[in-house]
Design a protein around this motif. Structure first.
Motif, PDB file in Angstrom:
ATOM      1  N   GLY A  65       0.800  -1.225   0.000  1.00 31.98           N
ATOM      2  CA  GLY A  65       0.000   0.000   0.000  1.00 31.98           C
ATOM      3  C   GLY A  65       0.827   1.265   0.000  1.00 31.98           C
ATOM      4  N   LYS A  66       0.234   2.325   0.546  1.00 33.99           N
ATOM      5  CA  LYS A  66       0.855   3.651   0.476  1.00 33.99           C
ATOM      6  C   LYS A  66       2.098   3.796   1.332  1.00 33.99           C
ATOM      7  CE  LYS A  66      -2.546   5.354   3.745  1.00 33.99           C
ATOM      8  NZ  LYS A  66      -3.793   6.063   3.872  1.00 33.99           N
ATOM      9  N   GLY A  67       2.271   2.945   2.323  1.00 35.97           N
ATOM     10  CA  GLY A  67       3.475   2.980   3.147  1.00 35.97           C
ATOM     11  C   GLY A  67       3.422   4.009   4.258  1.00 35.97           C
ATOM     12  N   ILE A  68       4.522   4.073   4.994  1.00 38.91           N
ATOM     13  CA  ILE A  68       4.641   4.985   6.126  1.00 38.91           C
ATOM     14  C   ILE A  68       5.800   5.935   5.837  1.00 38.91           C
ATOM     15  CG2 ILE A  68       5.054   5.160   8.616  1.00 38.91           C
ATOM     16  CD1 ILE A  68       4.101   2.170   8.754  1.00 38.91           C
ATOM     17  N   PRO A  69       5.529   7.228   5.799  1.00 40.88           N
ATOM     18  CA  PRO A  69       6.607   8.190   5.536  1.00 40.88           C
ATOM     19  C   PRO A  69       7.694   8.116   6.621  1.00 40.88           C
ATOM     20  CG  PRO A  69       4.460   9.248   5.353  1.00 40.88           C
ATOM     21  CD  PRO A  69       4.229   7.886   5.928  1.00 40.88           C
ATOM     22  N   ALA A  70       8.944   8.275   6.223  1.00 46.16           N
ATOM     23  CA  ALA A  70      10.083   8.169   7.139  1.00 46.16           C
ATOM     24  C   ALA A  70       9.971   9.134   8.319  1.00 46.16           C
ATOM     25  CB  ALA A  70      11.384   8.399   6.381  1.00 46.16           C
ATOM     26  N   HIS A  71       9.422  10.313   8.085  1.00 46.17           N
ATOM     27  CA  HIS A  71       9.389  11.321   9.152  1.00 46.17           C
ATOM     28  C   HIS A  71       8.418  10.985  10.293  1.00 46.17           C
ATOM     29  CE1 HIS A  71       6.048  12.783   6.641  1.00 46.17           C
ATOM     30  NE2 HIS A  71       5.602  13.360   7.740  1.00 46.17           N
ATOM     31  N   ILE A  72       7.537  10.002  10.109  1.00 45.35           N
ATOM     32  CA  ILE A  72       6.648   9.600  11.207  1.00 45.35           C
ATOM     33  C   ILE A  72       6.927   8.184  11.697  1.00 45.35           C
ATOM     34  CG2 ILE A  72       4.808  11.172  10.481  1.00 45.35           C
ATOM     35  CD1 ILE A  72       3.267   8.622   9.583  1.00 45.35           C
ATOM     36  N   MET A  73       7.916   7.530  11.119  1.00 40.81           N
ATOM     37  CA  MET A  73       8.209   6.138  11.471  1.00 40.81           C
ATOM     38  C   MET A  73       8.437   5.950  12.978  1.00 40.81           C
ATOM     39  SD  MET A  73       8.455   3.273   9.700  1.00 40.81           S
ATOM     40  CE  MET A  73       9.052   3.681   8.089  1.00 40.81           C
ATOM     41  N   ASP A  74       9.101   6.887  13.625  1.00 46.69           N
ATOM     42  CA  ASP A  74       9.361   6.758  15.059  1.00 46.69           C
ATOM     43  C   ASP A  74       8.137   7.064  15.912  1.00 46.69           C
ATOM     44  OD1 ASP A  74      12.024   6.060  14.600  1.00 46.69           O
ATOM     45  OD2 ASP A  74      12.716   8.134  14.727  1.00 46.69           O
ATOM     46  N   ASP A  75       7.129   7.689  15.333  1.00 49.36           N
ATOM     47  CA  ASP A  75       5.956   8.105  16.099  1.00 49.36           C
ATOM     48  C   ASP A  75       4.829   7.076  16.117  1.00 49.36           C
ATOM     49  OD1 ASP A  75       7.261  10.529  16.485  1.00 49.36           O
ATOM     50  OD2 ASP A  75       6.264  11.481  14.784  1.00 49.36           O
ATOM     51  N   ILE A  76       4.819   6.142  15.203  1.00 47.53           N
ATOM     52  CA  ILE A  76       3.641   5.289  15.042  1.00 47.53           C
ATOM     53  C   ILE A  76       3.356   4.373  16.236  1.00 47.53           C
ATOM     54  CG2 ILE A  76       3.716   5.389  12.523  1.00 47.53           C
ATOM     55  CD1 ILE A  76       4.874   2.529  12.563  1.00 47.53           C
ATOM     56  N   PHE A  77       4.358   4.128  17.077  1.00 50.69           N
ATOM     57  CA  PHE A  77       4.141   3.278  18.251  1.00 50.69           C
ATOM     58  C   PHE A  77       3.823   4.089  19.512  1.00 50.69           C
ATOM     59  CE2 PHE A  77       6.766   0.571  15.479  1.00 50.69           C
ATOM     60  CZ  PHE A  77       5.946  -0.552  15.423  1.00 50.69           C
ATOM     61  N   ILE A  78       3.773   5.411  19.392  1.00 55.85           N
ATOM     62  CA  ILE A  78       3.454   6.278  20.528  1.00 55.85           C
ATOM     63  C   ILE A  78       1.949   6.212  20.794  1.00 55.85           C
ATOM     64  CG2 ILE A  78       3.371   8.684  21.324  1.00 55.85           C
ATOM     65  CD1 ILE A  78       5.897   9.190  19.662  1.00 55.85           C
ATOM     66  N   PRO A  79       1.561   6.016  22.072  1.00 54.77           N
ATOM     67  CA  PRO A  79       0.127   5.955  22.379  1.00 54.77           C
ATOM     68  C   PRO A  79      -0.619   7.197  21.896  1.00 54.77           C
ATOM     69  CG  PRO A  79       1.421   5.299  24.286  1.00 54.77           C
ATOM     70  CD  PRO A  79       2.392   5.830  23.257  1.00 54.77           C
ATOM     71  N   PHE A  80      -1.757   6.976  21.278  1.00 56.69           N
ATOM     72  CA  PHE A  80      -2.690   7.987  20.779  1.00 56.69           C
ATOM     73  C   PHE A  80      -2.194   8.742  19.539  1.00 56.69           C
ATOM     74  CE2 PHE A  80      -3.295   7.619  25.426  1.00 56.69           C
ATOM     75  CZ  PHE A  80      -4.481   6.906  25.380  1.00 56.69           C
ATOM     76  N   TYR A  81      -1.068   8.330  18.967  1.00 54.17           N
ATOM     77  CA  TYR A  81      -0.623   8.933  17.721  1.00 54.17           C
ATOM     78  C   TYR A  81      -1.338   8.223  16.579  1.00 54.17           C
ATOM     79  CZ  TYR A  81       2.153  10.518  13.807  1.00 54.17           C
ATOM     80  OH  TYR A  81       2.539  11.073  12.620  1.00 54.17           O
ATOM     81  N   THR A  82      -1.953   8.975  15.689  1.00 56.65           N
ATOM     82  CA  THR A  82      -2.641   8.376  14.552  1.00 56.65           C
ATOM     83  C   THR A  82      -2.565   9.295  13.346  1.00 56.65           C
ATOM     84  OG1 THR A  82      -4.707   7.380  13.766  1.00 56.65           O
ATOM     85  CG2 THR A  82      -4.917   9.306  15.190  1.00 56.65           C
TER      86      THR A  82
END
Length: 122
Positions: A65-82
């Protein structure tokens, strides 16, 4: 129109884990993979399970699919980050906690518009 495939090598692979917790992780990852897909004829989600050279069980969920941009890769496991308008941001955070309870890890590798792979290592 989505290809969904599951493979296990060997075909009978055993893992000691809490079934309902692991089920929550896999449902979340597969659901996210389907949501990441576009509307092309080549949409694919692959789930695989295998043992690595260290005899650890690895389960991967891969999509194209569209993938995950590099600049948010570190944020995706942070609680309530969407990044979703209707998302709660707890799915990946909870998945990480469940993997930690199993003395395992969850990692992600993504190439935008090509592939995203989440790996569960036990």
């Amino acid at each position: 129109g989505i290809v969904f495939e599951f493979k296990s090598l060997p075909s009978k692979l055993e893992l000691t884990a809490d079934f309902s917790l692991l089920e929550k992780v896999l449902i979340n990852l597969i659901k996210n993979a389907f949501q990441a897909l576009g509307e092309s004829k080549d949409d694919k989600v692959y789930v695989s399970a295998f043992k690595n050279i260290e005899n650890r069980v690895i389960i991967t969920v891969k999509d194209n699919g569209k993938g995950i941009p590099a600049h948010i890769m570190d944020d995706i496991f942070i609680p309530f980050y969407t990044t979703k308008s209707s998302g709660s941001g707890i799915g990946l955070s909870l998945s990480r906690q469940i993997m930690r309870l199993h003395s395992g890890t969850i990692t992600v590798h993504s190439i935008p518009n090509k592939e995203t792979v989440f790996s569960l290592v036990f």
